[in-house]
Scaffold this active site. Structure first.
Site, short mmCIF file in Angstrom:
data_model
loop_
_atom_site.label_atom_id
_atom_site.label_comp_id
_atom_site.label_asym_id
_atom_site.label_seq_id
_atom_site.Cartn_x
_atom_site.Cartn_y
_atom_site.Cartn_z
N CYS A 1 0.78 5.82 -10.33
CA CYS A 1 0.78 4.43 -9.85
C CYS A 1 -0.44 3.68 -10.37
O CYS A 1 -1.58 4.13 -10.22
CB CYS A 1 0.78 4.43 -8.32
N CYS B 1 -2.90 2.70 -7.25
CA CYS B 1 -3.58 3.67 -6.39
C CYS B 1 -5.06 3.78 -6.75
O CYS B 1 -5.46 3.59 -7.90
CB CYS B 1 -2.91 5.05 -6.52
N HIS C 1 -0.35 4.87 -0.65
CA HIS C 1 0.82 4.49 -1.44
C HIS C 1 2.11 4.49 -0.63
O HIS C 1 3.07 3.80 -0.98
CB HIS C 1 0.94 5.48 -2.62
N ASN D 1 6.07 -9.78 -2.54
CA ASN D 1 7.44 -9.35 -2.80
C ASN D 1 7.53 -7.89 -2.41
O ASN D 1 6.86 -7.05 -3.01
CB ASN D 1 7.82 -9.52 -4.28
N SER E 1 8.00 -4.58 -8.75
CA SER E 1 7.96 -3.58 -9.82
C SER E 1 7.13 -2.35 -9.46
O SER E 1 7.14 -1.37 -10.20
CB SER E 1 7.40 -4.21 -11.11
N HIS F 1 3.73 0.38 -4.33
CA HIS F 1 2.45 0.43 -3.62
C HIS F 1 2.30 -0.85 -2.79
O HIS F 1 2.62 -1.94 -3.27
CB HIS F 1 1.30 0.53 -4.62
N HIS G 1 1.30 -4.08 -1.75
CA HIS G 1 0.45 -5.09 -2.37
C HIS G 1 1.12 -6.46 -2.34
O HIS G 1 2.33 -6.59 -2.14
CB HIS G 1 0.15 -4.72 -3.83
N GLN H 1 0.34 -10.81 -3.95
CA GLN H 1 -0.28 -11.55 -5.04
C GLN H 1 -0.85 -12.87 -4.56
O GLN H 1 -0.46 -13.39 -3.50
CB GLN H 1 0.74 -11.80 -6.16
#
Length: 340
Positions: free
Chosen positions: A52, A55, A114, A154, A162, A165, A167, A169
């Protein structure tokens, strides 16, 4: 008292924040489904994945090494949609119009684990994410070339994510995006006329009606908006008018984190799956103006409709006419409320 006509007959509802309408067709919710069924991922993710890019201690695609972070980690997007140093230009050739757009895009890892999503994180850990959002909004917004900061997430492959993990933006840019521009106009017009917050007055009406409220604490309301487009679309909004997340006190930030925890957990319970969605915060532009008409809020747009495998598609009429939904906002709110 619930209006039965809204539950039985086709109608349209007005979105006060965008000035647009959504078509509601409650009778269609009874039709059998013969369309596409999404695949459910049964994958159990490890707490650490050596492949990943997000990570801790791993090397990202651009060769940079992630630190051994313990909670939230923010970095500049390696594949940013907006360029910080692109030249200033414009095109005005008859009906061909274009202009340059600059900005700064960042990635925010919510946790080093993760395997987790916001729904699996403790409220105190979500509060650290809120603190990071505040820091980035403040620092990016202080840049003279940045006039809007868009925070979003997302979640899930169904929303084009995509990397699994946990996260989100942050895209910051020199101009106001389309959806924000609509809300800017509607709120500004209402504030000028009524000297009060459009969303604040709406929340008072919702709190009195009690039909679409899913959860509330001292400072926040979680509800299905009257005009919701997506089947289980939800909104988190502060009860008192605040222009941005920078106005949150420490106690309010914790209650905001609790609201995020509640709605994301309810989503996962609804169809017993890791519920996909796109979420985003709409708040005051960072353009140096007072922006007293703004009342910030966070929206969740999940695509799942009838089960973990049946997704709502925006096609046909939605593409060429206007958004349309079958399950009403009241039914959706009740479904989620029952899971508390």
């Amino acid at each position: 008292m619930e209006n039965t006509n809204l539950q039985d007959y086709s109608h349209k509802r007005f979105n006060i924040l965008t000035g647009e309408w959504v078509l509601v067709s409650p009778h269609r919710a009874k039709r059998p489904w013969q369309g596409q069924n999404e695949e459910i991922s049964a994958e159990k993710r490890p707490a650490y994945d050596e492949t990943c890019y997000l990570c801790a201690t791993n090397t990202r695609i651009n060769g940079e090494l992630n630190p051994d972070y313990k909670d939230v980690f923010v970095f500049t997007n390696d594949f940013a949609a907006l360029q910080k140093d692109s030249p200033s230009f414009s095109v005005n050739d008859g009906l061909f119009k274009a202009q340059s757009e600059t900005g700064i895009c960042k990635v925010i890892c919510f946790s080093p684990d993760h395997s987790k999503s916001l729904a699996q994180m403790e409220v105190e850990d979500i509060k650290k994410v809120v603190s990071a959002w505040q820091k980035e909004y403040r620092e990016l917004g202080a840049n003279e070339s940045i006039n809007y900061v868009q925070i979003f997430e997302n979640k899930g492959a169904a929303m084009g994510c995509s990397n699994p993990h946990p996260h989100g933006q942050i895209w910051s840019q020199s101009s106001m995006p389309n959806e924000v521009y609509k809300k800017e106009h509607q709120q500004k017009e209402y504030f000028a006329k009524n000297k009060s917050s459009l969303l604040g007055d709406y929340l008072q009406q919702e709190l009195a009606a009690k039909e679409r409220i899913i959860f509330q604490n001292d400072d926040f309301v979680v509800l299905i908006p009257f005009w919701a487009i997506w089947p289980f679309e939800a909104m988190i909004a502060p009860k008192k008018a605040q222009k941005s997340i920078l106005e949150l006190s420490d106690a309010e930030a914790k209650n905001y984190a609790e609201a995020i925890s509640v709605i994301t957990q309810l989503y996962d319970k609804l169809f017993n799956t890791s519920f996909p969605y796109s979420s985003g915060i709409h708040q005051a532009p960072t353009n140096g103006e007072e922006n007293d008409h703004w009342h910030w809020h966070m929206s969740f747009y999940p695509p799942l409709l009838r089960s973990a495998t049946v997704k709502k598609f925006m096609v046909g009429y939605e593409m060429f006419g206007s958004p349309q939904r079958d399950i009403t906002a009241e039914v959706a709110a009740n479904r989620l409320r029952e899971l508390l």
